[in-house]
Design a protein around this motif. Structure first.
Motif, PDB file in Angstrom:
ATOM      1  N   ALA A 180       0.711  -1.319   0.006  1.00 16.54           N
ATOM      2  CA  ALA A 180       0.006  -0.242  -0.081  1.00 16.54           C
ATOM      3  C   ALA A 180       0.976   1.279  -0.102  1.00 16.54           C
ATOM      4  O   ALA A 180       0.335   2.114  -0.878  1.00 16.54           O
ATOM      5  N   MET A 181       2.085   1.337   0.804  1.00 15.01           N
ATOM      6  CA  MET A 181       2.839   2.235   0.766  1.00 15.01           C
ATOM      7  C   MET A 181       3.575   2.781  -0.613  1.00 15.01           C
ATOM      8  O   MET A 181       3.728   3.645  -0.960  1.00 15.01           O
ATOM      9  N   ALA A 182       3.886   1.604  -1.343  1.00 11.41           N
ATOM     10  CA  ALA A 182       4.528   1.709  -2.348  1.00 11.41           C
ATOM     11  C   ALA A 182       3.606   2.399  -3.383  1.00 11.41           C
ATOM     12  O   ALA A 182       4.298   2.915  -4.465  1.00 11.41           O
ATOM     13  N   ALA A 183       2.379   1.912  -3.362  1.00 15.28           N
ATOM     14  CA  ALA A 183       1.445   2.651  -4.183  1.00 15.28           C
ATOM     15  C   ALA A 183       0.659   3.873  -4.071  1.00 15.28           C
ATOM     16  O   ALA A 183      -0.114   4.726  -4.869  1.00 15.28           O
ATOM     17  N   ALA A 184       1.232   4.441  -2.924  1.00 15.71           N
ATOM     18  CA  ALA A 184       0.539   5.811  -2.462  1.00 15.71           C
ATOM     19  C   ALA A 184       1.195   7.025  -2.830  1.00 15.71           C
ATOM     20  O   ALA A 184       2.448   6.830  -2.910  1.00 15.71           O
ATOM     21  N   ARG A 185       0.463   8.106  -2.697  1.00 13.88           N
ATOM     22  CA  ARG A 185       0.816   9.272  -2.952  1.00 13.88           C
ATOM     23  C   ARG A 185       0.910  10.343  -1.594  1.00 13.88           C
ATOM     24  O   ARG A 185      -0.045  10.119  -0.806  1.00 13.88           O
TER      25      ARG A 185
END
Ligand code: COA
Ligand code: AMP
Length: 634
Positions: free
Chosen positions: A219-224
């Motif tokens: 989720a962190m890798a995909a977040a802005r």
């Protein structure tokens, strides 16, 4: 505030609270300054910094980066249980928090939404708390030592959109899987969260439920990253559940504005630390000490905070605290006396202390339970620094009484948390709400209004707030502690006036435990009391009266009861002892005489209450207590 004299600071805080706290408020970053420091138009509800807008996460992180301290270490994660030490600068921590705020926002979490955090002592717990603050969402951290049922009760009350958890915690060498507890809690709860975000730790991989659970890393890798959202000073920052007199915990609410102002003020004025100093609260983020002094206050003040995933002993030895202090150059430390009792037991002569360079260490602060003079003096003697006992509660969020060393260091009196902190107008009253003479014991109360940073109400329970805290002594906040003030104005906190007990600095309700005992099919009646314990301060002890005709072995029933408390409340209750008795001592009106039973258990002198129904029962209780190792000398 300039260093000065305690008495004048204290008097000024009561004479003109708006001026006192308004001045403290100047050091905080506001998007919009307040209209009024103290709004008392809706008594007994008081509101601080009304009209002001700010963001707690901005004040904890971004402000320091904007002021040129971005490369300073914000957080040291020290985990002897995983053999890991990791540091985060203010910039690195802010970036992680902003990204996780993006993760939450992508799940629809916004201002006012609740997020439950059920996590061990890992950096992601802090990141999740601060990310909620960044969005104006309301976090509710649940201590990892609570069982699924306790978590379910909190889920029902807080109604979170999202729950953040981890695959496991580590208790010394034992891996404690958290995910099965989380799944069970969600099964038990009426309210269902939309999503769970799980930190996978390498020692235990959790099974994720497709569609509901997200992996933290993915989720962190995909977040802005998400920006700070301005909130009203009076908007809630968090809910922290604490034991009440029943199994139904109280949702203590903390607001944003008063909290930033008061906590930032305490760092210099109570703890005597400046921005850049290393500060360590050896507690858990699940408790109020963790909220206030692992996470928020040190960061508001630009300190470096230490997150310690370990114990005072056993990780690996009784020198663990001194290792952390010397390795990270900790200036001030805060923990519970029980931690020192554990160390003292293993290392009575302080041999481990001699192995470390503690030259940076200046002050030790203790709180969370009554500090016995022996422990205080042992620490003073072996550490050679001032040891400051201070008294506070989940409800107040910061110290009610303390030696405010940043204002003026007063002489320590062992057994006393010194004098009321500025803003805390502590009085001792009798049952008629009249102040008692100096030296006489009574109920410890605080004259309203409570200062900023304390709780404005209970979550969704304004009436319970009034009933529990404000009704019994009109005009005052009832601390539910009893004690006295001596001729020098020092406060002594002696005992609780309700059925709360304090086990290893953890606050527990005996009423809540009795509810579990009473649910056993063979139990007709029960009582739980707190008995003295050399290490943990107090331990719970149960009395069981069995239903007529029950023929099973007492030992089997006791074992089942112990397991039930562990499963329903959690290992933190440390409920390991119960005894079967024929009857319980009661008053003629049917009230169980728990106080008398407690005195018998502790081997103290007691008077046979005049209202007792049958005094002979006290002898039976003493015999039963001897059978489980108590009531020595009775
Ligand atoms: N997750 C899961 N289980 C937990 C837990 C957590 N976060 N925290 C505690 N537990 C478990 C413990 O493993 C123990 O289980 P056990 O009965 O199987 O042994 C049980 O809950 C009781 O814990 P605790 O009362 O903390 O006892 P302990 O023997 O593990 O440690 C001390 C005793 C004194 C070392 C410890 O309580 C301590 O360091 N306390 C002082 C600091 C503190 O936390 N204060 C709180 C407020 S300031
Ligand atoms: P908690 O809300 O878990 O912080 O527990 C608060 C209770 O712990 C208080 O009401 C007191 O009974 C007890 N307590 C905390 N600090 C002290 C202290 N320094 N001295 C005596 N009792 C304390």
């Amino acid at each position: 505030m300039a260093k000065g004299d305690y008495q004048s600071a204290f008097e000024r805080s009561l004479r003109d609270p708006a001026d006192f706290w308004g001045e403290a408020g100047e050091s905080v970053h506001w998007y919009k300054k307040w209209d009024k420091v103290l709004d008392d138009s809706n008594k007994p509800f008081y509101r601080w910094f009304v009209g002001g807008q700010l963001n707690s996460c901005y004040n904890a992180l971004d402000l320091h980066i904007d002021n040129g301290r971005g490369d300073q270490t914000a957080l040291i994660y020290d985990s002897p249980v995983t053999d890991k030490i990791k540091t985060f600068s203010y910039r690195q921590l802010r970036d992680k928090v902003a990204t996780f705020a993006g993760v939450l926002a992508a799940q629809g979490v916004g201002k006012g939404d609740r997020v439950i955090i059920y996590m061990p002592m890992v950096p992601q717990a802090l990141v999740a708390m601060l990310a909620c603050a960044r969005l104006g969402a309301v976090h509710s951290v649940v201590f990892g030592g609570f069982a699924a049922n306790e978590l379910a009760v909190r889920i029902n009350d807080a109604q979170p959109k999202v729950i953040v958890s981890a695959s496991c915690g580590i208790e010394v060498k034992r891996v404690i899987p958290y995910k099965p507890l989380l799944d069970e809690a969600i099964k038990l709860a009426r309210h269902k969260p939309q999503k769970c975000i799980i930190v996978q730790r390498p020692m235990e991989r959790a099974e994720l439920i497709l569609g509901r659970d997200l992996d933290w890393k993915e989720a962190m890798a995909a977040a802005r990253p998400h920006e700070c959202v301005p909130v009203a000073a009076t908007d809630p920052l968090y809910i922290l559940y604490t034991s009440g007199t029943t199994g139904e915990p109280k949702g203590v609410v903390r607001d944003n504005g008063g909290h930033v102002v008061a906590l930032k003020w305490t760092m210099k004025n109570i703890y005597g630390v400046d921005p850049g100093d290393i500060y360590w609260a050896a507690s858990d983020v699940g408790w109020v000490v963790g909220h206030s002094y692992i996470v928020y206050a040190p960061l508001f003040n630009g300190n470096t905070t230490v997150l310690y995933e370990g114990k005072p002993v056993g990780t690996p030895d009784a020198g663990a605290f001194w290792r952390v202090i010397s390795q990270h150059k900790v200036k001030a430390m805060f923990t519970a006396p029980t931690a020192f009792r554990a160390i003292k037991k293993e290392d009575p002569n302080g041999e481990f202390i001699k192995k470390y360079d503690l030259s940076a260490f200046k002050t030790l602060f203790l709180a969370g339970e009554r500090c016995d003079p022996d422990t205080l003096q042992w620490a003073e003697h072996h550490l050679g620094v001032p040891v400051i006992d201070h008294w506070w509660q989940t409800e107040t969020g910061w110290a009610i009484c303390a030696d405010c060393i940043g204002i003026e260091q007063l002489p320590v009196k062992p057994g006393s948390p010194t004098k009321p902190a500025p803003g805390m107008d502590v009085r001792v009253v009798d049952e008629q709400n009249q102040e008692v003479k100096r030296g006489s014991i009574g109920a410890l109360v605080i004259k309203l209004p409570l200062p900023p940073g304390t709780f404005p109400t209970l979550w969704n329970a304004d009436q319970r707030f009034i009933d529990s805290y404000l009704s019994e002594f009109p005009g005052y906040y009832k601390t539910a502690d009893a004690g006295y003030v001596d001729e020098d104005g020092y406060v002594f906190v002696m005992s609780r006036t309700d059925d709360i007990i304090n086990v290893a600095g953890h606050r527990l309700s005996t009423g809540g435990m009795e509810e579990v005992l009473a649910a056993h099919p063979d139990v007709a009646e029960c009582a739980v009391i707190g008995v003295n314990d050399e290490l943990k301060g107090q331990l719970p002890l149960g009395f069981l009266v069995l239903k007529a005709g029950v023929k099973r072995k007492d030992g089997d029933i006791v074992n089942e009861i112990v397991k039930m408390v562990r499963d329903k409340i959690g290992p933190v209750a440390a409920f390991k002892t119960a005894t079967v008795v024929a009857r319980l001592p009661k008053t003629r009106s049917g009230k169980i005489l728990r106080g008398t039973m407690q005195k018998i258990a502790d081997g103290q002198d007691y008077k046979v209450p005049a209202t007792i129904d049958d005094p002979a029962i006290l002898g039976e209780i003493a015999e039963a207590l001897k059978g489980v190792g108590y009531a020595k000398g009775a």
